[in-house]
Structure formats: structure tokens, C-alpha cells
Design a protein around this motif. Structure first.
Motif, PDB file in Angstrom:
ATOM      1  N   ALA A  89     -11.932  -6.203   5.176  1.00  0.00           N
ATOM      2  CA  ALA A  89     -12.095  -5.340   3.998  1.00  0.00           C
ATOM      3  C   ALA A  89     -13.526  -4.837   3.795  1.00  0.00           C
ATOM      4  CB  ALA A  89     -11.585  -6.043   2.747  1.00  0.00           C
ATOM      5  N   CYS A 129      -5.978   4.270  -3.904  1.00  0.00           N
ATOM      6  CA  CYS A 129      -6.882   3.162  -3.602  1.00  0.00           C
ATOM      7  C   CYS A 129      -8.287   3.672  -3.261  1.00  0.00           C
ATOM      8  CB  CYS A 129      -6.332   2.292  -2.480  1.00  0.00           C
ATOM      9  SG  CYS A 129      -5.974   3.195  -0.982  1.00  0.00           S
ATOM     10  N   GLU A 133      -2.580  -6.836   2.312  1.00  0.00           N
ATOM     11  CA  GLU A 133      -2.174  -7.070   3.695  1.00  0.00           C
ATOM     12  C   GLU A 133      -3.337  -7.013   4.685  1.00  0.00           C
ATOM     13  OE1 GLU A 133      -2.183  -2.608   3.323  1.00  0.00           O
ATOM     14  OE2 GLU A 133      -1.686  -4.276   2.011  1.00  0.00           O
ATOM     15  N   VAL A 134      -4.468  -6.447   4.257  1.00  0.00           N
ATOM     16  CA  VAL A 134      -5.636  -6.331   5.129  1.00  0.00           C
ATOM     17  C   VAL A 134      -6.373  -7.675   5.134  1.00  0.00           C
ATOM     18  CG1 VAL A 134      -7.859  -5.165   5.429  1.00  0.00           C
ATOM     19  CG2 VAL A 134      -5.854  -3.864   4.712  1.00  0.00           C
ATOM     20  N   SER A 139       0.810  -1.202   0.000  1.00  0.00           N
ATOM     21  CA  SER A 139       0.000   0.000   0.000  1.00  0.00           C
ATOM     22  C   SER A 139       0.854   1.267   0.000  1.00  0.00           C
ATOM     23  CB  SER A 139      -0.889  -0.005   1.241  1.00  0.00           C
ATOM     24  OG  SER A 139      -1.468   1.238   1.435  1.00  0.00           O
ATOM     25  N   GLU A 161      -0.080   3.994   6.989  1.00  0.00           N
ATOM     26  CA  GLU A 161      -0.586   2.889   7.796  1.00  0.00           C
ATOM     27  C   GLU A 161      -1.324   3.373   9.042  1.00  0.00           C
ATOM     28  OE1 GLU A 161      -0.641  -0.295   6.875  1.00  0.00           O
ATOM     29  OE2 GLU A 161       0.336   0.298   5.009  1.00  0.00           O
ATOM     30  N   TYR A 206     -10.286  -2.720  -3.454  1.00  0.00           N
ATOM     31  CA  TYR A 206      -9.577  -2.438  -2.212  1.00  0.00           C
ATOM     32  C   TYR A 206      -8.570  -3.544  -1.895  1.00  0.00           C
ATOM     33  CZ  TYR A 206      -8.733  -1.664   2.748  1.00  0.00           C
ATOM     34  OH  TYR A 206      -8.135  -1.467   3.961  1.00  0.00           O
ATOM     35  N   ARG A 207      -8.983  -4.785  -2.026  1.00  0.00           N
ATOM     36  CA  ARG A 207      -8.097  -5.923  -1.746  1.00  0.00           C
ATOM     37  C   ARG A 207      -6.903  -5.947  -2.697  1.00  0.00           C
ATOM     38  NH1 ARG A 207      -6.907  -8.569   1.689  1.00  0.00           N
ATOM     39  NH2 ARG A 207      -6.918 -10.581   0.683  1.00  0.00           N
ATOM     40  N   CYS A 251      -0.660   3.980   1.149  1.00  0.00           N
ATOM     41  CA  CYS A 251      -1.377   4.759   2.160  1.00  0.00           C
ATOM     42  C   CYS A 251      -0.605   4.790   3.458  1.00  0.00           C
ATOM     43  CB  CYS A 251      -2.748   4.145   2.425  1.00  0.00           C
ATOM     44  SG  CYS A 251      -3.807   4.155   0.986  1.00  0.00           S
ATOM     45  N   CYS A 287      -6.396   5.303   4.464  1.00  0.00           N
ATOM     46  CA  CYS A 287      -6.539   5.917   3.147  1.00  0.00           C
ATOM     47  C   CYS A 287      -7.543   7.059   3.214  1.00  0.00           C
ATOM     48  CB  CYS A 287      -7.022   4.879   2.138  1.00  0.00           C
ATOM     49  SG  CYS A 287      -5.915   3.484   1.988  1.00  0.00           S
ATOM     50  N   HIS A 300      -5.400  -3.320  -3.834  1.00  0.00           N
ATOM     51  CA  HIS A 300      -4.486  -2.290  -3.330  1.00  0.00           C
ATOM     52  C   HIS A 300      -3.941  -2.619  -1.941  1.00  0.00           C
ATOM     53  CE1 HIS A 300      -4.889   0.902  -6.402  1.00  0.00           C
ATOM     54  NE2 HIS A 300      -6.070   0.364  -6.589  1.00  0.00           N
ATOM     55  N   HIS A 301      -4.672  -3.412  -1.186  1.00  0.00           N
ATOM     56  CA  HIS A 301      -4.305  -3.711   0.205  1.00  0.00           C
ATOM     57  C   HIS A 301      -4.390  -5.204   0.504  1.00  0.00           C
ATOM     58  CE1 HIS A 301      -3.982   0.433   1.534  1.00  0.00           C
ATOM     59  NE2 HIS A 301      -5.034   0.687   0.783  1.00  0.00           N
TER      60      HIS A 301
END
Length: 66
Positions: A57, A16, A51-52, A2, A6, A45-46, A4, A10, A48-49
Motif C-alpha cells: 500500500a 478511492c 485486499e492489497v 474495490s 483490477e 487506501y487500505r 476499481c 485506480c 478502500h482496498h
């Protein structure tokens, strides 16, 4: 990974965030069902991220679309 912040998450100026909002609104404009639009926004979203956690999400997206 990401781009963004942390700690802050975002916001409207992050790629994202804009991609999620655009995906959702464009699909709505095309007449897609709400659940399809929402699922697409979550998928963006997933992307771009990754790690989440998957189960977190949808909550993030629901907050963004609220």
C-alpha cells in the motif's frame, strides 16, 4: 471490495483515488507533518482496498502522490 478495475488500477475518477488525494492534501493544508499525512492517505487506501497487502500500500500511495 474495490470498485476499481483490477487490471488497470485506480485512476483520477475512482472514489478511492480521490479520497486518498483529498485526505493527504487537506491534512497538508492544515499543517500536519508529512509522515502523518502520508500515513493517513495509506489508511484511506487500505479502507478502500483491504485486499492489497499491507506492505504494498505505501508504494501505491507514493506513486499517486508523486
Amino acid at each position: 471490495m474495490s470498485s476499481c478495475d483490477e487490471e488497470l488500477g485506480c485512476g483520477p475518477t475512482d472514489t478511492c483515488y480521490r479520497a486518498v488525494k483529498t485526505a493527504y492534501s487537506q491534512m497538508k493544508m492544515l499543517g500536519q507533518k508529512e509522515q502523518i499525512c502520508f500515513n493517513s492517505a495509506v489508511a484511506v487506501y487500505r479502507h478502500h482496498h483491504p485486499e492489497v497487502p499491507v506492505d504494498r500500500a505505501p508504494y501505491v500511495i507514493a506513486d499517486w502522490l508523486d
